[in-house]
Scaffold this motif. Structure first.
Motif, PDB file in Angstrom:
ATOM      1  N   MET A   1       0.729  -1.140   0.028  1.00  0.00           N
ATOM      2  CA  MET A   1      -0.005  -0.051   0.114  1.00  0.00           C
ATOM      3  C   MET A   1       0.900   1.195   0.077  1.00  0.00           C
ATOM      4  O   MET A   1       1.943   1.548   0.905  1.00  0.00           O
ATOM      5  CB  MET A   1      -0.848  -0.042   1.142  1.00  0.00           C
ATOM      6  CG  MET A   1      -2.274   0.597   0.995  1.00  0.00           C
ATOM      7  SD  MET A   1      -3.488   0.225   2.235  1.00  0.00           S
ATOM      8  CE  MET A   1      -2.611   0.382   3.740  1.00  0.00           C
ATOM      9  N   PHE A  56       6.224   8.910   7.034  1.00  0.00           N
ATOM     10  CA  PHE A  56       6.963   7.732   7.052  1.00  0.00           C
ATOM     11  C   PHE A  56       7.427   7.500   5.429  1.00  0.00           C
ATOM     12  O   PHE A  56       8.332   6.501   5.344  1.00  0.00           O
ATOM     13  CB  PHE A  56       6.444   6.624   7.691  1.00  0.00           C
ATOM     14  CG  PHE A  56       6.365   6.728   9.171  1.00  0.00           C
ATOM     15  CD1 PHE A  56       7.382   6.534  10.079  1.00  0.00           C
ATOM     16  CD2 PHE A  56       5.069   7.251   9.570  1.00  0.00           C
ATOM     17  CE1 PHE A  56       7.049   6.475  11.318  1.00  0.00           C
ATOM     18  CE2 PHE A  56       5.009   7.459  10.875  1.00  0.00           C
ATOM     19  CZ  PHE A  56       6.025   6.892  11.887  1.00  0.00           C
ATOM     20  N   PHE A  57       6.809   7.998   4.463  1.00  0.00           N
ATOM     21  CA  PHE A  57       6.928   7.477   3.175  1.00  0.00           C
ATOM     22  C   PHE A  57       8.059   8.365   2.273  1.00  0.00           C
ATOM     23  O   PHE A  57       8.172   9.564   2.500  1.00  0.00           O
ATOM     24  CB  PHE A  57       5.734   7.474   2.493  1.00  0.00           C
ATOM     25  CG  PHE A  57       4.872   6.492   2.805  1.00  0.00           C
ATOM     26  CD1 PHE A  57       4.756   5.259   2.049  1.00  0.00           C
ATOM     27  CD2 PHE A  57       3.975   6.736   3.872  1.00  0.00           C
ATOM     28  CE1 PHE A  57       4.050   4.143   2.724  1.00  0.00           C
ATOM     29  CE2 PHE A  57       3.106   5.733   4.286  1.00  0.00           C
ATOM     30  CZ  PHE A  57       3.100   4.513   3.600  1.00  0.00           C
ATOM     31  N   LYS A  58       8.839   7.625   1.676  1.00  0.00           N
ATOM     32  CA  LYS A  58      10.009   8.415   0.752  1.00  0.00           C
ATOM     33  C   LYS A  58       9.445   8.665  -0.531  1.00  0.00           C
ATOM     34  O   LYS A  58       9.812   9.751  -1.137  1.00  0.00           O
ATOM     35  CB  LYS A  58      11.185   7.684   0.816  1.00  0.00           C
ATOM     36  CG  LYS A  58      11.639   7.222   2.353  1.00  0.00           C
ATOM     37  CD  LYS A  58      12.567   8.263   2.853  1.00  0.00           C
ATOM     38  CE  LYS A  58      13.318   8.008   4.242  1.00  0.00           C
ATOM     39  NZ  LYS A  58      12.178   7.471   5.127  1.00  0.00           N
ATOM     40  N   ARG A 180      11.376  12.911  10.885  1.00  0.00           N
ATOM     41  CA  ARG A 180      10.769  12.292   9.537  1.00  0.00           C
ATOM     42  C   ARG A 180      11.048  13.352   8.527  1.00  0.00           C
ATOM     43  O   ARG A 180      10.185  14.198   8.991  1.00  0.00           O
ATOM     44  CB  ARG A 180       9.480  11.533  10.027  1.00  0.00           C
ATOM     45  CG  ARG A 180       9.693  10.574  10.937  1.00  0.00           C
ATOM     46  CD  ARG A 180       9.813   9.318  10.234  1.00  0.00           C
ATOM     47  NE  ARG A 180      10.332   8.261  11.332  1.00  0.00           N
ATOM     48  CZ  ARG A 180      10.964   6.841  11.062  1.00  0.00           C
ATOM     49  NH1 ARG A 180      11.126   6.757   9.760  1.00  0.00           N
ATOM     50  NH2 ARG A 180      11.207   6.390  11.948  1.00  0.00           N
TER      51      ARG A 180
ATOM     52  N   ASN B 340       3.561  -2.290   4.693  1.00  0.00           N
ATOM     53  CA  ASN B 340       4.028  -1.017   4.238  1.00  0.00           C
ATOM     54  C   ASN B 340       5.566  -1.135   4.486  1.00  0.00           C
ATOM     55  O   ASN B 340       6.001  -0.108   5.259  1.00  0.00           O
ATOM     56  CB  ASN B 340       3.542  -0.226   4.871  1.00  0.00           C
ATOM     57  CG  ASN B 340       2.158   0.466   4.087  1.00  0.00           C
ATOM     58  OD1 ASN B 340       2.232   0.536   2.699  1.00  0.00           O
ATOM     59  ND2 ASN B 340       1.278   0.897   4.583  1.00  0.00           N
ATOM     60  N   GLU B 342       7.880   0.270   3.081  1.00  0.00           N
ATOM     61  CA  GLU B 342       8.705   1.318   3.010  1.00  0.00           C
ATOM     62  C   GLU B 342       8.767   2.494   3.952  1.00  0.00           C
ATOM     63  O   GLU B 342       9.736   3.112   4.176  1.00  0.00           O
ATOM     64  CB  GLU B 342       7.596   2.130   1.938  1.00  0.00           C
ATOM     65  CG  GLU B 342       8.474   3.459   1.273  1.00  0.00           C
ATOM     66  CD  GLU B 342       7.362   4.124   0.346  1.00  0.00           C
ATOM     67  OE1 GLU B 342       6.306   3.654  -0.233  1.00  0.00           O
ATOM     68  OE2 GLU B 342       7.734   5.390   0.099  1.00  0.00           O
ATOM     69  N   ILE B 343       7.939   2.284   5.034  1.00  0.00           N
ATOM     70  CA  ILE B 343       8.080   3.088   6.398  1.00  0.00           C
ATOM     71  C   ILE B 343       9.318   3.009   7.180  1.00  0.00           C
ATOM     72  O   ILE B 343       9.708   3.774   7.904  1.00  0.00           O
ATOM     73  CB  ILE B 343       6.684   3.091   7.029  1.00  0.00           C
ATOM     74  CG1 ILE B 343       6.484   1.770   7.903  1.00  0.00           C
ATOM     75  CG2 ILE B 343       5.338   3.454   6.393  1.00  0.00           C
ATOM     76  CD1 ILE B 343       5.383   1.740   8.813  1.00  0.00           C
ATOM     77  N   LEU B 349      10.613  -2.950  -0.659  1.00  0.00           N
ATOM     78  CA  LEU B 349       9.403  -2.441  -0.604  1.00  0.00           C
ATOM     79  C   LEU B 349       8.159  -3.234  -0.834  1.00  0.00           C
ATOM     80  O   LEU B 349       7.226  -2.751  -1.038  1.00  0.00           O
ATOM     81  CB  LEU B 349       9.368  -1.260  -1.781  1.00  0.00           C
ATOM     82  CG  LEU B 349      10.505  -0.331  -1.668  1.00  0.00           C
ATOM     83  CD1 LEU B 349      10.551   0.673  -2.799  1.00  0.00           C
ATOM     84  CD2 LEU B 349      10.193   0.523  -0.339  1.00  0.00           C
TER      85      LEU B 349
END
Lengths: 187, 471
Positions: A1, A56-58, A180, B340, B342-343, B349
């Motif tokens: 997701m 938290f997402f890059k 972050r 997830n 990615e976090i 990923l």
């Protein structure tokens, strides 16, 4: 997701575009070019809701013009939280954030803005740039004030409880997000 | 023929923890780190003697102070002796370190170097001293150091289980895709060094499937299903059809218990909590974390219900000072890294549900329905509340999207695929428990290779084991 996207669709009848940056209506008492907002939930509420998960997402894929406003909002929240010091009182924080939101800030498209590859705005058109600048000033003030309300809510009591926010200290749960970096960028 | 009535011994040696016990029990009798501390070279003889005398002295003190409660210092594995207490962590041992080492009589009396070693929790303590070095003989599920492993088994059998190997059948476990040469090596050690009565080596994933038979959701006891095994180091997704592992489709992700602990630690540090040790992070992981359906909604839930924030108290050993640690969003963010990645990591990923789907899609088409139908969880890192429910929901949406797309493109109606994730109460030690279930059946001895077979044909007999056919 993947990361969360803005749920506001771009409506060509009501939303004005400056390049690919959208001016969406916001609920606010600050003066500016925004149209009045006729729903309870606006893009600023969405920025505040999505700030914590998206931090938290890059990677983030821009799907709609409103995603660009969302990115700007999230990066600005991060900058605000970095300004609030752990023991700052409510009134000092209000002052600091008003200064931050109104003092000289870098417009998208101009040198020094971190995401110029994704924001295309007409720099050569001074009228459009003035509109963008005044909208962003309005957006930043409203966002900063709503952020303070959330940050100075004591998590032990909850948002629904009556509490005197001027006596509280900033929530460490919010301040911890300072470190972050959404998309590895900061304003 | 004294061994006929003895229960079989089930040993599950994992990378992090070893589970030991007797078939028919519903949990292992001993769980301790798969670690061995061996003495280092020449200085060890004098220092170990010193250690021995001091140990004996304190042992006497210990027993005299506890005789009132009826416990002896070298008790036979009751929980009063902290070395034998069950461990759920491969690293935590400091609650034991104030005690003395259990006297290893053989090492003390004979003074022979190769008998001077400790395993499990004792090894962790011994390695803190100067004369022992610690090693983990199993790496990535496979035995790397056979000499250490043999000594580890020796102590497991004689010091912990306290059995005569010639009176018992043994069930050992192996990872999927274990080379047959490794099995032969195991057979040589068990038949020649230990002289065991009979041996069966089972694949861990198959045992985990068998363990799921205790769940009420399982109707037919088949050995077809997808096993998700998540321990401390890696998470494996292993498809099993009719008891055979489909080796070409196995996939793994480098996200497991240790990564969750490290992620919690980093969140605690960002917030500036008073104690951010790995041990604290591990306790928080075990006691407070859960899987949520949607993280945006969960953040808002925390805002509305302040009781979601928890507190955790760390006391020092002497119980003189207390540190209070606030627990916040890490309660649901930590297990979220399965869904997830990615976090927490930047190089990996793919979410777990997508990986499970890819694994099943890589299998032969006629077993796929059975694999979607029976997804079984195993290992400590799958113990989070609602882990199975979230996995089932995410996987179902992936599968349904594909079916819808397929129906649109081909114009034919699909009969649908039933996705069901099974979680059960024995999940933490599912592999061991599955072994215990199978080894207590009457047929088990028939499937084993016995000492006589070994002597007649040699170690290559263990290249093949007949499968349990329980249907």
């Amino acid at each position: 997701m993947p990361a969360y996207h803005s749920t506001f669709p771009y409506d060509p009848n009501t939303d004005r575009l400056i390049g690919n940056f959208v001016i969406m209506p916001i609920k606010t008492k600050f003066r500016g070019p925004s149209y009045p907002c006729n729903s309870d939930y606006d893009i600023i509420d969405e920025c505040l809701d999505l700030f914590r998960p998206n931090s938290f997402f890059k990677n983030f894929e821009i799907k709609t013009p409103s995603d660009r406003l969302l990115i700007y909002g999230i990066l600005f929240i991060n900058q605000c939280l970095a300004t609030i010091q752990p023991h700052m009182s409510y009134n000092d924080a209000v002052k600091a954030l008003v200064n931050l939101s109104l003092n000289h800030f870098v417009l998208p498209g101009t040198p020094g803005f971190p995401l110029n590859s994704t924001y295309q705005v007409p720099i050569e058109d001074p009228q459009q740039m003035a509109l963008l600048k005044s909208y962003l000033a309005q957006f930043r003030q409203e966002l900063a004030m709503r952020l303070i309300e959330r940050v100075y809510t004591d998590p032990k009591l909850g948002v629904e409880a009556e509490q005197d926010k001027t006596k509280n200290s900033p929530s460490k749960y919010w301040l911890s997000f300072t470190k972050r970096k959404f998309m590895n960028k900061s304003l | 023929m004294s061994y006929l009535n003895n229960p079989a011994i089930v040993m599950d040696n994992g990378t992090g923890l070893t589970k030991l016990g007797f078939a028919g029990n519903d949990s292992p009798s001993w769980i301790f780190p798969t670690a061995i501390a061996t003495s280092q070279g020449s200085q060890s003889t004098s220092s170990s003697k010193k250690l021995d005398t001091s140990m004996n002295m304190s042992n006497t003190n210990y027993s005299s102070s506890t005789t009132a409660t009826g416990a002896t210092s070298t008790g036979t594995g009751t929980n009063k002796n902290s070395y034998y207490a069950k461990s759920t962590s491969a690293t935590a041992f400091d609650n034991l370190s104030s005690n003395v080492l259990l006297s290893n009589n053989l090492a003390g009396k004979r003074g022979t170097e190769d008998l001077d070693f400790y395993i499990g929790n004792e090894a962790l303590i011994a390695s803190q001293g100067p004369s022992y070095s610690l090693s983990y003989p199993i790496k990535h599920g496979q035995i790397e150091n056979w000499d250490h492993m043999e000594r580890f088994w020796e102590n497991s059998i004689f010091k912990y289980l306290r059995v005569e190997p010639e009176d018992h059948y043994f069930l050992l476990t192996e990872p999927p895709l274990n080379p047959p040469e490794n099995r032969e090596q195991v057979a040589e050690i068990f038949f020649e060094s230990f002289n065991c009565a009979g041996l069966y080596i089972a694949v861990q994933a198959v045992l985990a499937l068998a363990a799921s038979w205790t769940s009420s959701k399982v109707i037919d006891r088949s050995l077809t299903g997808t096993v998700i095994d998540s321990g401390d180091g890696v998470t494996h997704v292993i498809p099993v059809a009719e008891g055979y592992v489909i080796g070409s489709a196995i996939k793994n992700i480098p996200i497991a218990g240790r990564d969750i602990t490290l992620f919690i630690q980093s969140l605690l540090r960002e917030r500036g909590e008073q104690d951010t040790s790995l041990k604290t992070a591990e306790r928080i992981k075990q006691e407070y974390c859960y899987v949520c359906p949607d993280i945006v909604k969960e953040f808002n839930k925390f805002d509305r219900n302040p009781e979601k924030f928890a507190q955790f108290v760390v006391e020092n050993k002497e119980r003189t000072s207390k540190k209070i640690i606030d627990i916040g969003y890490e309660r649901f963010l930590a297990p979220e890294i399965f869904f997830n990645p990615e976090i927490a990591s930047s190089d990996f990923l793919t979410p777990l549900p997508t990986l499970v789907d890819q694994t099943i899609q890589a299998c032969p088409i006629d077993v796929r329905k059975g694999l979607y139908n029976n997804i079984v969880l195993s290992g400590g890192s799958t113990m989070f509340k609602d882990f199975g429910r979230r996995l089932q929901r995410d996987l179902k949406s992936i599968v349904n999207n594909r079916i819808a797309q397929n129906e649109r493109l081909t114009g034919t109606k699909s009969t649908g695929v039933d996705v069901s994730v099974i979680s059960h109460r024995k999940q933490r030690n599912a592999v061991w428990f599955g072994g215990s279930l199978l080894a207590q059946t009457a047929e088990f001895r028939g499937y084993c290779h016995t000492k006589q077979d070994y002597e007649e044909y040699g170690p290559e007999i263990v290249r093949n084991f007949s499968l349990f056919n329980m249907v």
